[in-house]
Design a protein around this motif. Structure first.
Motif, PDB file in Angstrom:
ATOM      1  N   ARG A 210       0.836  -1.209   0.000  1.00  0.00           N
ATOM      2  CA  ARG A 210       0.000   0.000   0.000  1.00  0.00           C
ATOM      3  C   ARG A 210       0.871   1.261   0.000  1.00  0.00           C
ATOM      4  NH1 ARG A 210      -5.019   1.473   0.852  1.00  0.00           N
ATOM      5  NH2 ARG A 210      -5.674  -0.665   1.269  1.00  0.00           N
ATOM      6  N   ALA A 211       1.922   1.259   0.792  1.00  0.00           N
ATOM      7  CA  ALA A 211       2.823   2.422   0.844  1.00  0.00           C
ATOM      8  C   ALA A 211       3.512   2.624  -0.505  1.00  0.00           C
ATOM      9  CB  ALA A 211       3.865   2.222   1.947  1.00  0.00           C
TER      10      ALA A 211
ATOM     11  N   LEU B 177       0.581   7.508  -7.030  1.00  0.00           N
ATOM     12  CA  LEU B 177      -0.416   8.576  -7.048  1.00  0.00           C
ATOM     13  C   LEU B 177       0.208   9.935  -6.769  1.00  0.00           C
ATOM     14  CD1 LEU B 177      -3.394   6.905  -5.139  1.00  0.00           C
ATOM     15  CD2 LEU B 177      -3.338   7.508  -7.555  1.00  0.00           C
ATOM     16  N   LEU B 178       1.303   9.944  -6.024  1.00  0.00           N
ATOM     17  CA  LEU B 178       1.950  11.207  -5.661  1.00  0.00           C
ATOM     18  C   LEU B 178       2.877  11.732  -6.759  1.00  0.00           C
ATOM     19  CD1 LEU B 178       2.797  10.273  -1.971  1.00  0.00           C
ATOM     20  CD2 LEU B 178       1.227  12.087  -2.675  1.00  0.00           C
ATOM     21  N   GLN B 179       3.387  10.853  -7.603  1.00  0.00           N
ATOM     22  CA  GLN B 179       4.359  11.258  -8.625  1.00  0.00           C
ATOM     23  C   GLN B 179       3.830  12.321  -9.596  1.00  0.00           C
ATOM     24  OE1 GLN B 179       5.758   7.617 -10.397  1.00  0.00           O
ATOM     25  NE2 GLN B 179       7.125   7.154  -8.677  1.00  0.00           N
TER      26      GLN B 179
ATOM     27  N   SER C 245       6.548   7.133   3.277  1.00  0.00           N
ATOM     28  CA  SER C 245       5.226   6.663   2.854  1.00  0.00           C
ATOM     29  C   SER C 245       4.756   5.530   3.769  1.00  0.00           C
ATOM     30  CB  SER C 245       5.272   6.173   1.401  1.00  0.00           C
ATOM     31  OG  SER C 245       5.630   7.205   0.529  1.00  0.00           O
ATOM     32  N   PHE C 246       5.659   4.585   4.048  1.00  0.00           N
ATOM     33  CA  PHE C 246       5.295   3.439   4.891  1.00  0.00           C
ATOM     34  C   PHE C 246       4.991   3.877   6.319  1.00  0.00           C
ATOM     35  CE2 PHE C 246       6.712  -0.046   7.749  1.00  0.00           C
ATOM     36  CZ  PHE C 246       5.692  -0.947   7.456  1.00  0.00           C
ATOM     37  N   PHE C 247       5.847   4.722   6.894  1.00  0.00           N
ATOM     38  CA  PHE C 247       5.616   5.204   8.256  1.00  0.00           C
ATOM     39  C   PHE C 247       4.287   5.960   8.355  1.00  0.00           C
ATOM     40  CE2 PHE C 247      10.377   5.428   9.636  1.00  0.00           C
ATOM     41  CZ  PHE C 247      10.338   4.070   9.898  1.00  0.00           C
TER      42      PHE C 247
ATOM     43  N   PHE D 242      -4.389  -5.141  -6.782  1.00  0.00           N
ATOM     44  CA  PHE D 242      -4.838  -6.531  -6.655  1.00  0.00           C
ATOM     45  C   PHE D 242      -4.001  -7.274  -5.610  1.00  0.00           C
ATOM     46  CE2 PHE D 242      -7.002  -5.693 -10.648  1.00  0.00           C
ATOM     47  CZ  PHE D 242      -8.161  -6.463 -10.522  1.00  0.00           C
ATOM     48  N   LEU D 243      -2.698  -6.985  -5.575  1.00  0.00           N
ATOM     49  CA  LEU D 243      -1.821  -7.649  -4.608  1.00  0.00           C
ATOM     50  C   LEU D 243      -2.243  -7.347  -3.180  1.00  0.00           C
ATOM     51  CD1 LEU D 243       0.724  -9.299  -3.968  1.00  0.00           C
ATOM     52  CD2 LEU D 243       2.047  -7.178  -4.134  1.00  0.00           C
ATOM     53  N   ILE D 244      -2.576  -6.097  -2.905  1.00  0.00           N
ATOM     54  CA  ILE D 244      -3.001  -5.695  -1.561  1.00  0.00           C
ATOM     55  C   ILE D 244      -4.190  -6.525  -1.105  1.00  0.00           C
ATOM     56  CG2 ILE D 244      -4.101  -3.826  -0.242  1.00  0.00           C
ATOM     57  CD1 ILE D 244      -2.339  -1.879  -1.964  1.00  0.00           C
TER      58      ILE D 244
END
Length: 320
Positions: free
Chosen positions: A63-64, A70-72, A83-85, A221-223
């Protein structure tokens, strides 16, 4: 209502609802059955519990990573660790105040990366819309996979699916009408809200400008594959659920996903929903409730530990 009182009520009410469902979960069984639930939890095969936790952690990492796509388009290339934190800190916040994590996640990233809060928040809203569509896809697959089983369940519980869809349609129409009236208003406060929402929409539109759309779809899909997998593998941790069919677990997964948003982190209502669903489709109620508590406890501890570490480490990682 006083703002401080309103803020406290937002925190207290979901907790009270959660503890109410905990009490229901505990006292809807006889003493011997409650003892059996506790025994199942204590004697659960920890190997499968740890597999579930590992799959859950992988879903959060994915997810991170997906969020960065989306941010790029906003000209932002955040460090993956930030992003992960931010994601894990948001999950931790949701345990305290439901749905507060989305706001905190955007604010946290905006504090450490060169991105406006409303734009970051817009990308998070886009994520939520896409995840909701994925959940609807899972619902559709589940219905097609076991249509007879689900319709039989609706009939036994006197649930009219058509009536439910009509109510949903009316609610959607009312929301659309409210949006139209809101867009025409010229009140100063409404205009400020519109300005904020324009930034949010700008963040949401990044989904149309991504360069790595294929990777974004793969991670989406992986998430959800990881979400389902981390849920399903727990069935092997206790004897009473090892033979529960995948179709029943998919229905329990869907109902549990909706239940998570009712109380803080799904406390109380999540295990109750899972147990009731498995029992409703002919499974053992005690084993189903034990299953629900194991899944909820394992994933909640994951969020508490990793989310707390994220809150502590983020200022250190970004000390410069």
């Amino acid at each position: 209502m006083h703002p401080k009182l309103k803020k406290r009520l937002k925190l207290i009410i979901p907790l009270l609802i959660g503890f109410f469902f905990v009490l229901i979960s505990l006292y809807r069984f006889e003493a011997e059955e409650r003892q059996l639930i506790w025994s199942n939890i204590k004697q659960a095969n920890l190997f499968w519990v740890f597999v579930s936790v590992a799959l859950g952690l992988c879903s959060h990492l994915s997810r991170a990573y997906r969020w960065q796509f989306l941010l790029q388009p906003l000209g932002v290339k955040p460090r993956f660790i930030n992003s992960f934190f931010s994601v894990m800190f948001a999950y931790l916040a949701n345990l305290g105040v439901p749905r507060s994590g989305e706001v905190l996640r955007g604010a946290t990233l905006a504090n450490y990366e060169d991105v406006k809060f409303e734009q970051a928040f817009g990308t998070i809203i886009t994520e939520r819309v896409i995840d909701f569509l994925m959940l609807l896809l899972i619902v559709g697959v589940t219905i097609l996979y076991q249509a007879d089983l689900i319709l039989d369940f609706f009939e036994k519980k006197s649930i009219n699916p058509l009536f439910t869809l009509i109510i949903l349609g009316v609610l959607i129409l009312l929301i659309l009408l409210g949006v139209k009236l809101f867009s025409r208003s010229q009140q100063p406060l409404i205009l400020k809200i519109k300005q904020f929402l324009e930034g949010v929409v700008q963040g949401m539109k990044t989904v149309l400008k991504m360069k790595n759309s294929l990777l974004f779809i793969i991670h989406t899909f992986l998430i959800w594959v990881l979400y389902i997998a981390m849920f399903v593998v727990v069935k092997y941790s206790i004897p009473g659920t090892s033979d529960v069919h995948l179709s029943v677990l998919l229905v329990a997964f869907v109902f549990g996903s909706f239940a998570m948003s009712i109380t803080n982190g799904g406390i109380g209502i999540y295990p109750l929903t899972i147990g009731a669903t498995i029992a409703g489709f002919g499974g053992d109620a005690v084993a189903g409730e034990s299953f629900g508590w194991i899944v909820w406890t394992a994933q909640t501890l994951l969020v508490i530990v990793v989310g707390s570490l994220s809150a502590l480490l983020m200022p250190i990682v970004n000390k410069d």
